[in-house]
Design a protein around this motif. Sequence first.
Motif, PDB file in Angstrom:
ATOM      1  N   SER A 103      73.667  74.798  40.096  1.00  0.00           N
ATOM      2  CA  SER A 103      72.544  74.283  41.284  1.00  0.00           C
ATOM      3  C   SER A 103      71.796  75.613  41.654  1.00  0.00           C
ATOM      4  O   SER A 103      72.536  76.624  42.158  1.00  0.00           O
ATOM      5  CB  SER A 103      73.261  73.676  42.335  1.00  0.00           C
ATOM      6  N   LYS A 151      64.514  77.277  52.157  1.00  0.00           N
ATOM      7  CA  LYS A 151      63.107  76.737  52.805  1.00  0.00           C
ATOM      8  C   LYS A 151      63.010  77.543  54.140  1.00  0.00           C
ATOM      9  O   LYS A 151      63.973  78.007  54.783  1.00  0.00           O
ATOM     10  CB  LYS A 151      62.924  75.511  53.231  1.00  0.00           C
ATOM     11  N   ARG A 195      65.940  67.174  57.156  1.00  0.00           N
ATOM     12  CA  ARG A 195      65.673  66.758  55.912  1.00  0.00           C
ATOM     13  C   ARG A 195      65.885  67.839  54.722  1.00  0.00           C
ATOM     14  O   ARG A 195      66.538  67.577  53.631  1.00  0.00           O
ATOM     15  CB  ARG A 195      64.093  66.167  55.624  1.00  0.00           C
ATOM     16  N   PHE A 196      65.430  69.004  54.805  1.00  0.00           N
ATOM     17  CA  PHE A 196      65.950  70.148  53.962  1.00  0.00           C
ATOM     18  C   PHE A 196      67.100  70.168  53.722  1.00  0.00           C
ATOM     19  O   PHE A 196      67.845  70.579  52.548  1.00  0.00           O
ATOM     20  CB  PHE A 196      64.829  71.417  54.600  1.00  0.00           C
ATOM     21  N   GLU A 222      69.597  67.962  54.174  1.00  0.00           N
ATOM     22  CA  GLU A 222      70.102  66.812  53.656  1.00  0.00           C
ATOM     23  C   GLU A 222      69.851  66.992  52.067  1.00  0.00           C
ATOM     24  O   GLU A 222      70.821  66.482  51.450  1.00  0.00           O
ATOM     25  CB  GLU A 222      69.587  65.456  54.173  1.00  0.00           C
ATOM     26  N   GLU A 223      68.973  67.953  51.464  1.00  0.00           N
ATOM     27  CA  GLU A 223      68.575  67.886  50.348  1.00  0.00           C
ATOM     28  C   GLU A 223      69.258  68.894  49.790  1.00  0.00           C
ATOM     29  O   GLU A 223      69.265  69.035  48.540  1.00  0.00           O
ATOM     30  CB  GLU A 223      66.991  68.158  50.098  1.00  0.00           C
ATOM     31  N   GLY A 224      70.239  69.665  50.578  1.00  0.00           N
ATOM     32  CA  GLY A 224      70.893  70.563  50.065  1.00  0.00           C
ATOM     33  C   GLY A 224      70.290  72.093  50.111  1.00  0.00           C
ATOM     34  O   GLY A 224      71.111  72.954  49.452  1.00  0.00           O
ATOM     35  N   SER A 225      69.202  72.105  50.832  1.00  0.00           N
ATOM     36  CA  SER A 225      68.298  73.556  50.769  1.00  0.00           C
ATOM     37  C   SER A 225      68.942  74.450  51.976  1.00  0.00           C
ATOM     38  O   SER A 225      69.477  73.554  52.953  1.00  0.00           O
ATOM     39  CB  SER A 225      67.013  73.454  50.673  1.00  0.00           C
ATOM     40  N   GLU A 278      80.072  64.458  46.917  1.00  0.00           N
ATOM     41  CA  GLU A 278      79.055  63.654  46.136  1.00  0.00           C
ATOM     42  C   GLU A 278      79.169  62.261  46.170  1.00  0.00           C
ATOM     43  O   GLU A 278      78.025  61.444  46.437  1.00  0.00           O
ATOM     44  CB  GLU A 278      78.708  64.294  45.152  1.00  0.00           C
ATOM     45  N   GLU A 293      77.900  60.801  49.719  1.00  0.00           N
ATOM     46  CA  GLU A 293      76.862  60.834  49.552  1.00  0.00           C
ATOM     47  C   GLU A 293      75.910  59.871  48.896  1.00  0.00           C
ATOM     48  O   GLU A 293      74.878  59.066  49.587  1.00  0.00           O
ATOM     49  CB  GLU A 293      76.241  62.388  49.238  1.00  0.00           C
ATOM     50  N   LYS A 294      76.344  59.617  47.747  1.00  0.00           N
ATOM     51  CA  LYS A 294      75.595  58.350  46.832  1.00  0.00           C
ATOM     52  C   LYS A 294      75.724  56.974  47.383  1.00  0.00           C
ATOM     53  O   LYS A 294      74.813  56.134  47.369  1.00  0.00           O
ATOM     54  CB  LYS A 294      76.056  58.519  45.445  1.00  0.00           C
ATOM     55  N   ARG A 342      73.374  56.498  50.341  1.00  0.00           N
ATOM     56  CA  ARG A 342      72.180  56.241  49.972  1.00  0.00           C
ATOM     57  C   ARG A 342      71.742  54.833  49.683  1.00  0.00           C
ATOM     58  O   ARG A 342      70.828  54.454  49.999  1.00  0.00           O
ATOM     59  CB  ARG A 342      71.796  57.191  48.753  1.00  0.00           C
TER      60      ARG A 342
END
Length: 193
Positions: free
Chosen positions: A54, A59, A81-82, A84-87, A145, A148-149, A152
């Motif tokens: 990964s 950001k 949001r950033f 939550e996207e993993g950044s 993971e 998390e899925k 969603r």
Amino acid sequence: MMPTRQALERARELDLDLVEVAPQADPPVCRLMDFGKWKYEQDVRAKEARKRQSQVVVKEMKFRPKISSHDYEVKRNHVRRFLEEGSKVKITIMFRGREMAHTELGAKLLDRLAKDLSDLANVELIPKLDGRNMTMVLAPLKRPEKAEKAERKPARGEQDRPPGGASPGGAGGAAPSAPERTPVPANVEATGS
């Protein structure tokens, strides 16, 4: 154990290569194999490993010390949001002119942001003044993971049905109910349009 000449002849007979595996050993250890095929498999494995890695993305979100509450909330939601996207997110407070005399306002703002996002992130790099900018880095917390899925995507059609399994319109084709209205927060005034 066999002489080199005999091993080369055997490799030619089997249409394979004689590859030296351990040259330091006494005598050196060799193996009969298809070297081209082995090299190809190594490249494929390396490519798969690169795919699974990964990339860490950083950001950046810039703030001013005199930010209004609404602008703060909008930027906080972008940072959320950033994360939550993993950044990772680098937060920068930019000071101008006389604002440099009150860098504690920037530190308070960064502390407030870290507190607001403590459920999603931890502070990786504490607030630090660098010239006219104060920076802090937030890193997302690790979440499993599978959970998390599951959060969603609800199961297909699950969100549209009431718990009894009946259709949303009620029993026997009754008229549909009035559309639901979204509640208005107490601090927002309704307009007369």
